[in-house]
Design an enzyme around this catalytic site. Structure first.
Site, PDB file in Angstrom:
ATOM      1  CB  CYS A 162      -0.840   0.315   1.576  1.00 36.89           C
ATOM      2  SG  CYS A 162      -2.291   1.395   1.723  1.00 36.89           S
TER       3      CYS A 162
ATOM      4  CB  CYS B 193      -4.235  13.618   1.239  1.00 35.77           C
ATOM      5  SG  CYS B 193      -5.866  13.941  -0.257  1.00 35.77           S
TER       6      CYS B 193
ATOM      7  CG  HIS C  90     -16.033   6.723   1.991  1.00 33.65           C
ATOM      8  ND1 HIS C  90     -15.283   5.242   2.603  1.00 33.65           N
ATOM      9  CD2 HIS C  90     -14.509   7.130   2.247  1.00 33.65           C
ATOM     10  CE1 HIS C  90     -14.337   5.328   2.409  1.00 33.65           C
ATOM     11  NE2 HIS C  90     -13.175   6.718   1.901  1.00 33.65           N
TER      12      HIS C  90
ATOM     13  CB  SER D 223     -12.778   6.940  -1.413  1.00 35.20           C
ATOM     14  OG  SER D 223     -10.880   6.178  -1.504  1.00 35.20           O
TER      15      SER D 223
ATOM     16  CB  SER E 292      -7.285   4.144  -3.464  1.00 38.26           C
ATOM     17  OG  SER E 292      -8.364   4.268  -3.351  1.00 38.26           O
TER      18      SER E 292
ATOM     19  N   GLY F 216      -2.487  10.231   0.578  1.00 37.69           N
ATOM     20  CA  GLY F 216      -2.295  11.020  -0.715  1.00 37.69           C
ATOM     21  C   GLY F 216      -3.172  11.262  -2.285  1.00 37.69           C
TER      22      GLY F 216
HETATM   23  N1  SAH Z   1      -6.745   9.842  -1.791  1.00 36.35           N
HETATM   24  C1  SAH Z   1      -7.096   8.083  -2.483  1.00 36.35           C
HETATM   25  C2  SAH Z   1      -5.810   7.084  -1.668  1.00 36.35           C
HETATM   26  C3  SAH Z   1      -5.561   7.064   0.084  1.00 36.35           C
HETATM   27  S1  SAH Z   1      -6.533   6.766   1.366  1.00 36.35           S
HETATM   28  C4  SAH Z   1      -8.747   7.578  -1.077  1.00 36.35           C
HETATM   29  O1  SAH Z   1      -9.392   8.304  -0.238  1.00 36.35           O
HETATM   30  O2  SAH Z   1      -9.179   6.966  -2.567  1.00 36.35           O
HETATM   31  C5  SAH Z   1      -6.938   4.974   0.805  1.00 36.35           C
HETATM   32  C6  SAH Z   1      -8.420   4.269   1.549  1.00 36.35           C
HETATM   33  O3  SAH Z   1      -8.441   4.517   3.193  1.00 36.35           O
HETATM   34  C7  SAH Z   1     -10.342   5.299   1.156  1.00 36.35           C
HETATM   35  O4  SAH Z   1     -10.227   4.257   0.540  1.00 36.35           O
HETATM   36  C8  SAH Z   1      -9.676   6.059   2.227  1.00 36.35           C
HETATM   37  O5  SAH Z   1     -11.465   6.638   2.137  1.00 36.35           O
HETATM   38  C9  SAH Z   1      -9.984   4.800   3.427  1.00 36.35           C
HETATM   39  N2  SAH Z   1      -9.564   5.799   5.128  1.00 36.35           N
HETATM   40  C10 SAH Z   1      -8.733   6.754   5.327  1.00 36.35           C
HETATM   41  N3  SAH Z   1      -8.855   6.738   6.215  1.00 36.35           N
HETATM   42  C11 SAH Z   1      -9.429   5.813   6.270  1.00 36.35           C
HETATM   43  C12 SAH Z   1      -9.036   5.711   8.686  1.00 36.35           C
HETATM   44  N4  SAH Z   1      -9.453   6.265   9.651  1.00 36.35           N
HETATM   45  N5  SAH Z   1     -10.401   4.001   8.446  1.00 36.35           N
HETATM   46  C13 SAH Z   1     -10.921   3.545   7.360  1.00 36.35           C
HETATM   47  N6  SAH Z   1     -10.406   4.079   5.824  1.00 36.35           N
HETATM   48  C14 SAH Z   1      -9.707   4.936   6.065  1.00 36.35           C
HETATM   49 FE1  SF4 Z   2      -7.010  12.218   0.609  1.00 36.78          FE
HETATM   50 FE2  SF4 Z   2      -7.970   9.654   0.811  1.00 36.78          FE
HETATM   51 FE3  SF4 Z   2      -7.218  10.960   2.833  1.00 36.78          FE
HETATM   52 FE4  SF4 Z   2      -9.700  12.072   1.369  1.00 36.78          FE
HETATM   53  S1  SF4 Z   2      -8.616   9.535   2.246  1.00 36.78           S
HETATM   54  S2  SF4 Z   2      -7.636  12.219   3.091  1.00 36.78           S
HETATM   55  S3  SF4 Z   2      -8.715  11.541  -0.189  1.00 36.78           S
HETATM   56  S4  SF4 Z   2      -5.972  10.597   1.522  1.00 36.78           S
END
Ligand code: SAH
Ligand code: SF4
Length: 398
Positions: free
Chosen positions: A143, A150, A268, A266, A243, A211
């Site tokens: 990963c 970000c 949610h 992503s 992603s 990121g």
């Molecule tokens: N920025 C991109 C990729 C990095 S985040 C994105 O958002 O897709 C990778 C994944 O981790 C995303 O699906 C994001 O929503 C999730 N994520 C971020 N913080 C999290 C948390 N605290 N618990 C579970 N998933 C989380």
């Molecule tokens: Fe950035 Fe992905 Fe985190 Fe959202 S979940 S702040 S897009 S790294």
């Protein structure tokens, strides 16, 4: 040897001390000297074609590019001196012109069950990023990060809460993969308590570290081209997943890429009102626009799309949310990954209960939406996106 170092680094206190020390003494360390005194570019920044061009400018034979590429991406050497079939003069010139790896490992922590390992890397400008290796019975998934911080501001995400610093270079992205590819390629010491056989290879790469990869599109794709190049590392494009939080132009662009890289969204939340709060970029690219882009991507590529859905207790985990998700995905070749949220310090989001998670998954199944409940790996090592870095930085800030 690696394990010995790891043991020494395992405690957080050592980890903070090491980062602090690395920063304070960085101007004196040979690593930073090498980086500032040689060119800014790392060798992992170069495409095969760029390497060929440079070598031809230097008056070298064409086949040298191939040799160097093999050293970098098949033999996974750690410096130019190991490229033993190159003339000494060429090795020296390469070392004068390029730094080798732009990453310095500050610490690595290993989950209690040893199936997950996470590194914090120091970059040449003293920023830090994280990379996680997840071992499975049949897969070794990395990963990786695409940015320092970000700018998307998702309030449940440790990286989002730290804000945006900068994009990673191609070399900084590639080197994360090479770092763990090397570890996997080394035979395991006899006393190693890791549940997989080594030597082995990286099987999957996911851009789910720190990121937003679509906000650093060109460099991410250049890195993907290097990692999938058959003359070297040769990772199958289908084993790479990008992603995204839902950057529509990026998705449309990706639909035209010849490499068969997988797309994960992503999500949610399946309704704009809720998604606007959980994923602020939704205000710029609302669900209708996002889903049109996803449909276009599916039509162009014929590939199934994964939707990440982090279940947050009382926020997006009720039956009405599941029904909205079913409606949103109707007719799409989709797969839903339900992730129990990893709580982040300073953010109010808590994981859903087991009962609510099961109920949510069942509602999707009943509507024939393929779903898996993905257990977050390595909860004991802050394995959530950006969490280790945040933890270390907070301790360092007075
Ligand atoms: N920025 C991109 C990729 C990095 S985040 C994105 O958002 O897709 C990778 C994944 O981790 C995303 O699906 C994001 O929503 C999730 N994520 C971020 N913080 C999290 C948390 N605290 N618990 C579970 N998933 C989380
Ligand atoms: Fe950035 Fe992905 Fe985190 Fe959202 S979940 S702040 S897009 S790294």
């Amino acid at each position: 040897m690696i394990l010995g170092v790891l043991r020494a680094l395992r405690t957080p206190r050592n980890c903070f001390a090491r980062l602090q020390q690395a920063r304070e003494t960085s101007s004196r360390t040979s690593w930073v000297r090498a980086m500032t005194e040689t060119g800014e570019k790392a060798v992992y920044d170069l495409s095969f074609e760029e390497l060929e061009e440079i070598l031809s400018r230097w008056g070298e034979a064409r086949y040298r590019a191939r040799q160097i590429w093999e050293w970098l991406y098949s033999s996974l050497v750690t410096d130019f001196q190991q490229m033993s079939n190159l003339p000494g003069v060429l090795r020296a010139r390469l070392a004068e012109t390029y730094r080798f790896s732009p990453l310095q490992q500050v610490t690595e922590i290993v989950s209690n069950n040893r199936w997950t390992r996470k590194s914090l890397f120091l970059l040449p400008d003293h920023q830090t990023i994280e990379t996680v290796l997840m071992l499975y019975k049949k897969r070794r998934t990395l990963c990786i990060s695409s940015q320092v911080g970000c700018g998307m501001g998702c309030p449940f995400c440790a990286t989002g809460l730290s804000g945006f610093t900068r994009n990673l270079s191609v070399g900084e992205i590639v080197a994360q993969v090479i770092h763990y590819a090397r570890w996997l390629a080394v035979p395991a010491p006899a006393d190693e308590r890791v549940p997989i056989e080594r030597p082995t290879r990286v099987t999957n790469v996911v851009f789910m570290g720190m990121g937003e990869p679509m906000a650093n599109y060109e460099r991410v794709w250049q890195a993907i081209r290097i990692l999938t190049d058959r003359r070297g590392f040769g990772l199958g494009a289908r084993h790479i997943t990008v992603s995204t939080v839902g950057i529509v132009p990026g998705i449309l662009h990706m639909a035209e890429e010849p490499l068969q890289v997988r797309l994960a969204i992503s999500l949610h939340a399946a309704e704009d009102e809720l998604r606007d709060t959980l994923v602020p970029i939704n205000r710029r690219y609302p669900l209708r626009e996002l889903m049109n882009a996803v449909r276009h991507y599916v039509q162009r590529t014929g590939r199934r799309v994964t939707f990440e859905y982090a279940l947050m207790r009382g926020i997006n985990d009720q039956p009405r949310h599941a029904r909205a998700l079913v409606r949103l995905l109707a007719g799409l070749p989709a797969h839903v990954n339900l992730i129990p949220i990893n709580p982040v310090e300073g953010a109010p989001f808590q994981p859903s209960t087991r009962r609510e998670t099961v109920r949510f998954a069942r509602l999707l199944e009943e509507a024939d939406v393929p779903v898996t409940v993905r257990l977050r790996r390595g909860l004991d090592i802050n394995a959530g996106c950006g969490q280790l870095r945040r933890h270390v930085l907070e301790k360092l800030t007075p």
